[in-house]
Design an enzyme around this catalytic site. Structure first.
Site, PDB file in Angstrom:
ATOM      1  N   LYS A 116      64.862  64.723   0.118  1.00 52.06           N
ATOM      2  CA  LYS A 116      64.195  64.565  -1.190  1.00 52.06           C
ATOM      3  C   LYS A 116      63.141  63.469  -1.130  1.00 52.06           C
ATOM      4  O   LYS A 116      62.104  63.572  -1.791  1.00 52.06           O
ATOM      5  CB  LYS A 116      65.216  64.208  -2.273  1.00 52.06           C
ATOM      6  CG  LYS A 116      66.361  65.176  -2.406  1.00 52.06           C
ATOM      7  CD  LYS A 116      66.043  66.291  -3.372  1.00 52.06           C
ATOM      8  CE  LYS A 116      67.222  67.231  -3.517  1.00 52.06           C
ATOM      9  NZ  LYS A 116      67.690  67.821  -2.256  1.00 52.06           N
ATOM     10  N   GLU A 200      63.866  58.057 -10.107  1.00 42.65           N
ATOM     11  CA  GLU A 200      62.759  58.651 -10.864  1.00 42.65           C
ATOM     12  C   GLU A 200      62.946  58.349 -12.345  1.00 42.65           C
ATOM     13  O   GLU A 200      64.084  58.122 -12.784  1.00 42.65           O
ATOM     14  CB  GLU A 200      62.777  60.190 -10.726  1.00 42.65           C
ATOM     15  CG  GLU A 200      62.337  60.714  -9.389  1.00 42.65           C
ATOM     16  CD  GLU A 200      62.384  62.235  -9.332  1.00 42.65           C
ATOM     17  OE1 GLU A 200      62.842  62.880 -10.298  1.00 42.65           O
ATOM     18  OE2 GLU A 200      61.969  62.772  -8.296  1.00 42.65           O
ATOM     19  N   ARG A 292      65.462  78.873   1.333  1.00 42.02           N
ATOM     20  CA  ARG A 292      66.294  80.057   1.564  1.00 42.02           C
ATOM     21  C   ARG A 292      65.889  81.168   0.589  1.00 42.02           C
ATOM     22  O   ARG A 292      65.114  80.934  -0.332  1.00 42.02           O
ATOM     23  CB  ARG A 292      67.755  79.693   1.294  1.00 42.02           C
ATOM     24  CG  ARG A 292      67.913  79.170  -0.129  1.00 42.02           C
ATOM     25  CD  ARG A 292      69.335  78.799  -0.498  1.00 42.02           C
ATOM     26  NE  ARG A 292      69.459  78.496  -1.920  1.00 42.02           N
ATOM     27  CZ  ARG A 292      69.311  77.299  -2.450  1.00 42.02           C
ATOM     28  NH1 ARG A 292      69.015  76.269  -1.697  1.00 42.02           N
ATOM     29  NH2 ARG A 292      69.422  77.118  -3.750  1.00 42.02           N
TER      30      ARG A 292
HETATM   31  C1  MV4 Z   1      66.089  65.348 -12.981  1.00 40.81           C
HETATM   32  C2  MV4 Z   1      66.398  65.454 -14.351  1.00 40.81           C
HETATM   33  C3  MV4 Z   1      65.686  64.660 -15.225  1.00 40.81           C
HETATM   34  N1  MV4 Z   1      64.739  63.815 -14.773  1.00 40.81           N
HETATM   35  N2  MV4 Z   1      65.118  64.493 -12.573  1.00 40.81           N
HETATM   36  C4  MV4 Z   1      69.686  68.005 -11.378  1.00 40.81           C
HETATM   37  C5  MV4 Z   1      69.904  68.602 -10.034  1.00 40.81           C
HETATM   38  C6  MV4 Z   1      68.802  68.125  -9.177  1.00 40.81           C
HETATM   39  N3  MV4 Z   1      68.308  69.179  -8.339  1.00 40.81           N
HETATM   40  C7  MV4 Z   1      67.762  67.626 -10.106  1.00 40.81           C
HETATM   41  N4  MV4 Z   1      68.367  67.516 -11.395  1.00 40.81           N
HETATM   42  C8  MV4 Z   1      67.732  66.881 -12.420  1.00 40.81           C
HETATM   43  N5  MV4 Z   1      66.728  66.051 -12.055  1.00 40.81           N
HETATM   44  C9  MV4 Z   1      64.480  63.744 -13.463  1.00 40.81           C
HETATM   45  N6  MV4 Z   1      63.547  62.894 -13.040  1.00 40.81           N
HETATM   46  C10 MV4 Z   1      67.393  66.341 -14.739  1.00 40.81           C
HETATM   47  C11 MV4 Z   1      68.072  67.058 -13.773  1.00 40.81           C
HETATM   48  C12 MV4 Z   1      69.067  67.964 -14.268  1.00 40.81           C
HETATM   49  C13 MV4 Z   1      68.906  69.333 -14.140  1.00 40.81           C
HETATM   50  C14 MV4 Z   1      67.816  69.878 -13.458  1.00 40.81           C
HETATM   51  C15 MV4 Z   1      67.669  71.224 -13.352  1.00 40.81           C
HETATM   52  C16 MV4 Z   1      68.607  72.061 -13.923  1.00 40.81           C
HETATM   53  C17 MV4 Z   1      69.704  71.554 -14.560  1.00 40.81           C
HETATM   54  C18 MV4 Z   1      69.868  70.194 -14.682  1.00 40.81           C
HETATM   55  C19 MV4 Z   1      70.977  69.686 -15.350  1.00 40.81           C
HETATM   56  C20 MV4 Z   1      71.125  68.339 -15.457  1.00 40.81           C
HETATM   57  C21 MV4 Z   1      70.179  67.472 -14.913  1.00 40.81           C
END
Ligand code: MV4
Length: 501
Positions: A116, A200, A292
Site C-alpha cells: 500500500k 491517511e 486478480r
Molecule cells: C479508507 C476509508 C476512509 N478513509 N481510507 C477499508 C478497507 C481498505 N481497503 C480501505 N478501507 C477504507 N479506507 C480513508 N482514507 C474507509 C475505508 C472503509 C471501506 C472502504 C471500502 C469499502 C468499505 C469500507 C468499510 C469501512 C471502511
C-alpha cells in the site's frame, strides 16, 4: 498459445475459469483437497489432482504441491483465481521460473501493487489523487501527529501489507495516536507478518467505486468502467452493481483515465481493478489495485459484453487486446448478490452441511455462477461464498426487480444462506434511491426484522423430508397440475427466501 491450464482454486471461480477454458478449447486440470474430492469444479475439469488434507495451508495454499500438480499433469499455465495464491508474487515468480505461464500480471508489478505504501508513492508521482496523508510508512509517532495536523483529524492508520480492514485504526485526536499506531502495528504484524503502517485522512461515509482495467503486454490499456461495491459488511462485499449511481459521464471518464494512469505507472499487464474511495463532493482517492480477477467481475461482463476471464487468459498468452477504448460501451445495469453460507439471523455465523436441494434461478438476464450442486458438502474450511447471482436489466430499476424475483427463485436447502437478507437490502428505500455508501449496512440494516418462525419451520421440514428421501405426499392439484412431486407441495404454501412481494 495456452493449451492446458491448472486451476489453482475451488468453488465458483474454479467453475467459472473451467467454462472460459472449455469455450476456448483449452484443457483444464482441477486440484482439490480431501473434502473437495466430489466438488463441482473437480467434476467439471478434464482432469483432477489431489493436493492434500482440507486445511488450505496443506492444499490450495501449498505452492510446491500446486506447482508439482501443474508440471506432472503437463499444464503450460496456472490460473490462480482469487484468494489463495492469486496475489502472491513469490508464487507468480516460481511459476515463471518453472517455465509455465502465470495467468495474471508480471510478478514485479504484482509485488509493487501489493504494498500500500509503495503503490501510494507511485500514484502520487503519477499524479493520481490519493487521500491526504503520509507518503510512505513510518515508526515515528511525532511524524504521525504532525502529518495528522496537516491533513486534519480524523485520520486512519492502515497496514502497508493490509487488506480487509485488518490493522486499521481511526484516530480522532493527537492523544490517541501513540496507542493506535502501536496496536495497528501489532495487528498488522500478526496478520501479515509486517508491522509497516501509514496514515491517511479519514474520508467519512465514502463510496467504494472500482474501475475494471485490462492491459496487454504490448502497451495497450483500457478501462471497462466502474463497479459500485459500497454494500459491504465487515469488509465483505455483499452486493455490487454497474454502473454506479454516483458517477456521471464526466466523472466516469476522469476516473477511468486515472485508472489507466495507474496501470501505466505500475507496468501492469493483465486484467485488474483499481479501487477508489469517492466522497460526497465527488472527490475520488486511489485506494489500491487488485491484481486478480475479482469476485464481482460478472457485473462488468454483463454491462460490457466482454468475457474477462478469456481476456485474462489471452493477455497472459501474449495476445494483443482485441479492442480499443472507443469500442467499449456500458449497456444497461447489472447487479450481483453473493450467496453466502451464513446465518443472517444469528450474527452471520458460517453455516455448513450438505446441500439437500438447490433450485437455481433462471429467466431473462439472470446468471448464476455457482460452485455447488445438490449433494455438495459445504464445510467451514474455506470462503463461505456458495454462488453469485447476477442479473442484467435495461436500467437499474429493472435489474433490481429482476434480482428480487431471482432471489425468490433461488432455493438452497441444507445450509443457511444470505438470500433473504439480500432481498431486504434490495427493498430498502435508500437502496432503491441509490444511496449506497460504505456505512449502508450499519446505518440501515442494524435493526432488521427477523425471519418469521413459520418460514424456518417449513424449510426445516422440507430439508428433513429430502434428507430422509421420503416420497413427498402427492397434492391433488397445484396450479392445475396433479400428482406433481415437489418439496414445496409437501409443506404447503411457503417461501424459503422469505422475501415478501
Ligand atoms: C479508507 C476509508 C476512509 N478513509 N481510507 C477499508 C478497507 C481498505 N481497503 C480501505 N478501507 C477504507 N479506507 C480513508 N482514507 C474507509 C475505508 C472503509 C471501506 C472502504 C471500502 C469499502 C468499505 C469500507 C468499510 C469501512 C471502511
Amino acid at each position: 498459445m495456452i493449451k492446458k491450464v491448472l486451476i489453482a482454486n475451488r468453488s465458483e471461480i474454479a467453475c467459472r475459469i473451467i467454462r472460459a477454458c472449455k469455450e476456448s478449447g483449452i484443457l483444464t486440470v482441477a486440484v482439490y483437497s480431501d473434502v473437495d474430492k466430489n466438488a463441482l469444479h473437480v467434476l467439471q475439469a478434464d482432469e483432477s489432482v489431489r493436493l492434500g488434507p482440507a486445511p488450505a495451508s496443506e492444499s490450495y495454499l501449498n505452492q510446491d504441491l500446486v506447482l508439482k500438480a501443474a508440471i506432472d499433469s503437463g499444464c503450460d499455465s496456472i490460473h490462480p483465481g482469487y484468494g489463495f495464491l492469486a496475489e502472491n508474487h513469490d508464487f507468480n515468480q516460481k511459476v515463471i521460473d518453472a517455465g509455465l505461464i502465470f495467468i495474471g500480471p508480471n510478478p514485479e508489478s504484482m509485488r509493487m501493487l501489493g504494498s500500500k505504501t509503495e503503490s501510494r508513492v507511485a500514484m502520487i508521482n503519477a499524479g493520481v489523487p490519493v487521500a491526504p496523508g503520509m507518503k510512505g510508512g513510518s515508526k515515528k509517532i511525532s511524524e504521525f501527529i504532525s502529518e495528522a495536523e496537516k491533513a486534519g483529524y480524523p485520520v486512519l492508520i492502515k497496514a502497508a501489507a493490509g487488506g480487509g480492514g485488518k490493522g486499521m485504526r481511526i484516530v480522532r485526536s493527537a492523544d490517541e495516536m501513540e496507542e493506535s499506531v502501536h496496536s495497528a502495528m501489532r495487528e498488522s504484524l500478526s496478520a501479515f507478518g509486517s508491522d509497516e503502517v501509514f496514515m491517511e485522512k479519514y474520508i467519512e461515509s465514502p463510496r467504494h467505486v472500482e474501475i475494471q482495467i485490462a492491459a496487454d503486454k504490448h502497451g495497450n490499456a483500457v478501462a471497462l468502467f466502474e463497479r459500485e461495491c459500497s454494500i459491504q459488511r465487515r469488509h465483505q462485499k455483499i452486493i455490487e452493481e454497474a454502473p454506479s449511481t454516483a458517477l456521471n459521464p464526466e466523472l466516469r471518464k476522469i476516473m477511468c483515465d486515472a485508472a489507466i494512469d495507474v496501470v501505466k505507472a505500475a507496468d501492469y499487464d493483465s486484467v485488474g481493478t483499481v479501487e477508489f474511495l469517492l466522497d460526497k463532493d465527488g472527490k475520488y482517492y486511489f485506494l489500491e489495485v487488485n491484481t486478480r480477477i475479482q469476485v464481482e467481475h460478472p457485473v462488468t461482463e454483463m454491462t460490457t459484453g466482454i468475457d474477462l476471464v478469456k481476456l485474462q487468459i489471452n493477455i497472459a498468452a501474449g495476445e494483443k487486446m482485441p479492442f480499443e477504448q472507443e469500442d467499449l460501451i456500458q449497456t444497461g445495469h447489472a447487479i450481483e448478490c453473493r450467496v453466502y453460507a451464513e446465518d443472517a439471523d444469528n450474527n452471520f455465523m458460517p453455516s455448513s452441511g450438505k446441500i439437500l436441494y438447490l433450485r437455481e434461478p433462471k429467466g431473462m438476464g439472470v446468471r448464476y455462477d455457482s460452485g455447488i450442486m445438490q449433494g455438495s458438502d459445504v464445510t467451514v474450511f474455506y470462503d463461505p461464498v456458495l454462488a453469485k447471482l447476477i442479473v442484467h436489466g435495461a436500467n437499474r430499476e429493472e435489474a433490481r426487480q429482476r434480482m428480487i424475483m431471482a432471489l425468490k427463485d433461488n432455493v438452497v436447502l441444507g445450509v443457511k444462506t444470505s438470500i433473504a437478507y439480500m432481498a431486504e437490502i434490495l427493498e430498502h428505500p435508500e437502496f432503491i434511491s441509490g444511496n449506497t455508501q460504505t456505512d449502508f449496512i450499519e446505518k440501515h440494516m442494524a435493526e432488521r426484522k427477523v425471519v418469521p418462525e413459520e418460514y424456518t419451520q417449513a424449510a426445516m421440514t422440507a430439508a428433513a423430508l429430502l434428507a430422509e428421501k421420503k416420497k413427498p405426499q402427492a397434492v391433488s392439484s397445484v396450479n392445475g397440475q396433479s400428482g406433481v412431486h415437489s418439496p414445496w407441495q409437501t409443506v404447503g404454501k411457503w417461501e424459503i427466501a422469505t422475501c415478501k412481494i
